[in-house]
Design an enzyme around this catalytic site. Structure first.
Site, PDB file in Angstrom:
ATOM      1  N   LYS A  35       0.821  -1.207   0.000  1.00  0.00           N
ATOM      2  CA  LYS A  35       0.000   0.000   0.000  1.00  0.00           C
ATOM      3  C   LYS A  35       0.858   1.261   0.000  1.00  0.00           C
ATOM      4  O   LYS A  35       0.602   2.206   0.714  1.00  0.00           O
ATOM      5  CB  LYS A  35      -0.939  -0.014   1.205  1.00  0.00           C
ATOM      6  CG  LYS A  35      -1.864  -1.224   1.198  1.00  0.00           C
ATOM      7  CD  LYS A  35      -2.900  -1.164   2.268  1.00  0.00           C
ATOM      8  CE  LYS A  35      -3.799  -2.364   2.309  1.00  0.00           C
ATOM      9  NZ  LYS A  35      -4.276  -2.894   1.072  1.00  0.00           N
ATOM     10  N   CYS A  36       1.866   1.256  -0.841  1.00  0.00           N
ATOM     11  CA  CYS A  36       2.856   2.325  -0.896  1.00  0.00           C
ATOM     12  C   CYS A  36       2.797   2.984  -2.278  1.00  0.00           C
ATOM     13  O   CYS A  36       2.411   2.352  -3.257  1.00  0.00           O
ATOM     14  CB  CYS A  36       4.243   1.709  -0.664  1.00  0.00           C
ATOM     15  SG  CYS A  36       5.643   2.815  -0.858  1.00  0.00           S
ATOM     16  N   GLY A  37       3.206   4.233  -2.348  1.00  0.00           N
ATOM     17  CA  GLY A  37       3.277   4.901  -3.646  1.00  0.00           C
ATOM     18  C   GLY A  37       4.239   4.209  -4.607  1.00  0.00           C
ATOM     19  O   GLY A  37       4.113   4.342  -5.822  1.00  0.00           O
TER      20      GLY A  37
END
Length: 160
Positions: A35-37
């Site tokens: 759930k990271c850029g």
């Protein structure tokens, strides 16, 4: 003589292993998060695995929840997410810490051999990458902002 390739690790499906068990000529070790850029880098990592795997590159993903709680899932959820969303087929390992008192020994050694900017021993964020040769020496550390495709020349230099 023992190297970081011999450090025990546990696969995402709970089997004892190590980087050396992957029998590579070069290793790309990455701390990952779902759930990271930078999560779309899974696609680029998979592309490297597909392109160079037969020549001996081993990509190894180590999920980590230490940065913004961006890897909250359990092993099954992480594995399913990676496969369904990015077609990940390279080896994934159990979720670990990469910094602090509970840092996994593999990442302790990676950071020792390849400190960050200004000699920092910490990992700053998800998708920090380490390129390791077949003898277990860290050749280069890459920032999370470095896209996997930018590593091609360094990988090519290591493989037959």
């Amino acid at each position: 003589m023992s190297t970081l390739l011999d450090i025990p690790c546990t696969t995402i499906d709970n089997r004892d292993s190590s980087l050396g068990a992957l029998q590579g000529k070069a290793y790309l070790v990455v701390n990952t998060a779902s759930k990271c850029g930078f999560t779309p880098q899974y696609k680029g990592l998979e592309a490297l695995w597909q392109e160079y795997g037969e020549r001996g590159l081993r990509v190894a993903g180590f999920p980590c929840n230490q940065f913004g709680a961006q890897e909250p899932g359990n092993s099954g959820e992480i594995s399913e997410f990676c496969e369904l969303n990015y077609g990940v087929s390279f080896p994934l390992f159990k979720k670990i810490d990469v910094n602090g008192a509970n840092a996994h020994p593999l990442f302790v050694e990676l950071k020792q051999q390849a400190p960050g900017v200004l000699g920092s021993k910490g990992i700053k964020w998800n998708f920090t990458k380490f390129l390791v040769d077949g003898q277990g020496r860290v050749l280069k550390r890459y920032a999370p902002t470095t896209k996997p495709e930018e590593l091609r020349a360094d990988i090519e230099a290591l493989l037959p």
